[in-house]
Design a protein around this motif. Structure first.
Motif, PDB file in Angstrom:
ATOM      1  N   ARG A 171      43.048 154.570  13.471  1.00 42.00           N
ATOM      2  CA  ARG A 171      42.044 154.806  12.433  1.00 42.00           C
ATOM      3  C   ARG A 171      40.658 154.387  12.900  1.00 42.00           C
ATOM      4  O   ARG A 171      39.668 155.077  12.632  1.00 42.00           O
ATOM      5  N   MET A 172      40.584 153.253  13.598  1.00 46.90           N
ATOM      6  CA  MET A 172      39.286 152.799  14.086  1.00 46.90           C
ATOM      7  C   MET A 172      38.721 153.786  15.106  1.00 46.90           C
ATOM      8  O   MET A 172      37.503 154.033  15.154  1.00 46.90           O
ATOM      9  N   THR A 173      39.582 154.360  15.929  1.00 48.99           N
ATOM     10  CA  THR A 173      39.136 155.349  16.910  1.00 48.99           C
ATOM     11  C   THR A 173      38.561 156.574  16.212  1.00 48.99           C
ATOM     12  O   THR A 173      37.504 157.103  16.603  1.00 48.99           O
ATOM     13  N   ILE A 174      39.217 157.042  15.178  1.00 49.09           N
ATOM     14  CA  ILE A 174      38.720 158.197  14.421  1.00 49.09           C
ATOM     15  C   ILE A 174      37.389 157.860  13.771  1.00 49.09           C
ATOM     16  O   ILE A 174      36.433 158.654  13.810  1.00 49.09           O
ATOM     17  N   PHE A 175      37.295 156.688  13.193  1.00 50.52           N
ATOM     18  CA  PHE A 175      36.043 156.230  12.598  1.00 50.52           C
ATOM     19  C   PHE A 175      34.926 156.218  13.636  1.00 50.52           C
ATOM     20  O   PHE A 175      33.799 156.648  13.374  1.00 50.52           O
ATOM     21  N   ASP A 176      35.224 155.735  14.839  1.00 52.66           N
ATOM     22  CA  ASP A 176      34.214 155.669  15.889  1.00 52.66           C
ATOM     23  C   ASP A 176      33.769 157.055  16.335  1.00 52.66           C
ATOM     24  O   ASP A 176      32.599 157.268  16.661  1.00 52.66           O
ATOM     25  N   VAL A 177      34.693 157.999  16.379  1.00 55.66           N
ATOM     26  CA  VAL A 177      34.321 159.368  16.742  1.00 55.66           C
ATOM     27  C   VAL A 177      33.367 159.942  15.699  1.00 55.66           C
ATOM     28  O   VAL A 177      32.333 160.535  16.032  1.00 55.66           O
ATOM     29  N   VAL A 178      33.687 159.778  14.436  1.00 55.26           N
ATOM     30  CA  VAL A 178      32.869 160.335  13.364  1.00 55.26           C
ATOM     31  C   VAL A 178      31.495 159.680  13.310  1.00 55.26           C
ATOM     32  O   VAL A 178      30.472 160.358  13.105  1.00 55.26           O
ATOM     33  N   THR A 179      31.434 158.373  13.519  1.00 58.85           N
ATOM     34  CA  THR A 179      30.149 157.668  13.459  1.00 58.85           C
ATOM     35  C   THR A 179      29.427 157.649  14.803  1.00 58.85           C
ATOM     36  O   THR A 179      28.306 157.159  14.898  1.00 58.85           O
ATOM     37  N   ASN A 180      30.082 158.179  15.850  1.00 61.56           N
ATOM     38  CA  ASN A 180      29.473 158.242  17.183  1.00 61.56           C
ATOM     39  C   ASN A 180      29.105 156.843  17.664  1.00 61.56           C
ATOM     40  O   ASN A 180      27.975 156.580  18.080  1.00 61.56           O
ATOM     41  N   ASN A 181      30.083 155.953  17.635  1.00 57.65           N
ATOM     42  CA  ASN A 181      29.861 154.553  17.982  1.00 57.65           C
ATOM     43  C   ASN A 181      29.631 154.393  19.482  1.00 57.65           C
ATOM     44  O   ASN A 181      30.499 154.701  20.290  1.00 57.65           O
ATOM     45  N   ALA A 182      28.471 153.894  19.841  1.00 59.62           N
ATOM     46  CA  ALA A 182      28.117 153.723  21.252  1.00 59.62           C
ATOM     47  C   ALA A 182      28.403 152.324  21.767  1.00 59.62           C
ATOM     48  O   ALA A 182      28.019 151.996  22.893  1.00 59.62           O
ATOM     49  N   ASP A 183      29.119 151.498  20.995  1.00 54.09           N
ATOM     50  CA  ASP A 183      29.290 150.106  21.408  1.00 54.09           C
ATOM     51  C   ASP A 183      30.569 149.480  20.863  1.00 54.09           C
ATOM     52  O   ASP A 183      30.538 148.377  20.319  1.00 54.09           O
ATOM     53  N   ARG A 184      31.703 150.160  21.041  1.00 53.44           N
ATOM     54  CA  ARG A 184      32.974 149.578  20.600  1.00 53.44           C
ATOM     55  C   ARG A 184      33.556 148.715  21.725  1.00 53.44           C
ATOM     56  O   ARG A 184      34.390 149.136  22.507  1.00 53.44           O
ATOM     57  N   LYS A 185      33.067 147.484  21.783  1.00 58.47           N
ATOM     58  CA  LYS A 185      33.603 146.515  22.724  1.00 58.47           C
ATOM     59  C   LYS A 185      34.888 145.903  22.167  1.00 58.47           C
ATOM     60  O   LYS A 185      35.149 145.942  20.959  1.00 58.47           O
ATOM     61  N   GLY A 186      35.666 145.279  23.058  1.00 57.60           N
ATOM     62  CA  GLY A 186      36.871 144.605  22.607  1.00 57.60           C
ATOM     63  C   GLY A 186      36.579 143.506  21.611  1.00 57.60           C
ATOM     64  O   GLY A 186      37.339 143.289  20.670  1.00 57.60           O
ATOM     65  N   GLY A 187      35.462 142.802  21.806  1.00 58.17           N
ATOM     66  CA  GLY A 187      35.093 141.734  20.899  1.00 58.17           C
ATOM     67  C   GLY A 187      34.601 142.207  19.555  1.00 58.17           C
ATOM     68  O   GLY A 187      34.415 141.391  18.636  1.00 58.17           O
TER      69      GLY A 187
END
Length: 259
Positions: free
Chosen positions: A143-159
């Protein structure tokens, strides 16, 4: 759909800074509103970036929360804009994570878990040992991956993935989102080419439909019209090709540092 419990007290009451989070790249403070502990990121403390407009990170964080709510997955902790001791900023409810859990890990290449994890990339550490970046294989990170695709997240670090004691996973630090150009940089590439499930597609469709209603009206106050159109286009792309995408373009596929 999941939701977080409502905090007690008046969230419009005085915000009092109690400490500074020194590991953050922008001015980030621990604060209290009555008995509620929050993170406070004032616009005045944002450092200029070459690829994002100045003074917009707080608005993007607030916009990410709105999209999270539209998905109904409780990914982003409650986030809003308000005044504080250093002026207007982003405020987010503090989360107490479980230090014994890691949703993303870097392990020796010869010690990969047999189940429950997805492989992202192989690398060499500072001692020239082979290591592998892995992340959990489960609904929360799908779900977080899908959210990141939709919001175009440029900074999904592990932390930026908070492992909660009950097994829930929160995503935080969403200042680098919603750019109209492709900017997706993430450690969550383990689901590439997996089909999206019916419930996941329904959530994407729910977000897209909401863009033509209340969600779109609220986002229009936080991001530009072209950025809002890009959210719609990314939803449409996922619905047309219902698979987890792979990296593309000339941008780095992962953020640095990874954690």
């Amino acid at each position: 759909m999941t939701s977080a419990p409502e905090p007690a007290g008046d969230l419009d009451a005085e915000l009092v800074i109690t400490g500074r989070i020194t590991t953050a790249s922008n001015a980030t403070f621990l604060a209290e509103i009555g008995e509620t502990v929050v993170v406070y990121k004032p616009v005045a403390g944002e450092n200029p970036l070459w690829d994002f407009p100045d003074g917009t990170l707080a608005q993007r964080e607030a916009a990410a929360y709105l999209v999270s709510e539209a998905f109904g997955w409780n990914i982003v902790p409650r986030t809003w804009l308000r005044d504080g001791p250093m002026g207007l900023g982003m405020v987010q409810l503090w989360q107490d994570v479980d230090p014994e859990q890691d949703a993303v890990d870097l392990v020796p290449a010869d010690e990969l878990p047999e189940t429950g994890w997805r492989r992202v990339l192989d690398a060499m550490d500072e001692d020239d040992r082979e290591v592998t970046l892995i992340h959990e294989d489960g609904d929360a990170l799908r779900r977080m991956t899908i959210f990141d695709v939709v919001t175009n997240n440029a900074d999904r670090k592990g932390g930026h993935i908070l492992a909660m004691p009950d097994g829930h996973r929160h995503g935080v630090d969403h200042g680098l989102t919603f750019h109209e150009e492709h900017k997706l940089r993430t450690v969550l590439w383990g689901f590439i080419d997996d089909d999206l499930r019916p419930d996941e597609l329904a959530a994407v469709d729910r977000v897209r439909t909401s863009l033509y209603g209340e969600l779109g009206e609220k986002l229009a106050e936080l991001i530009t019209p072209s950025e809002l159109d890009a959210v719609d286009a990314r939803c449409e792309s996922l619905l047309a090709r219902p698979r987890f995408p792979a990296p593309r373009g000339r941008m780095p596929a992962v953020p640095w540092p990874l954690f």
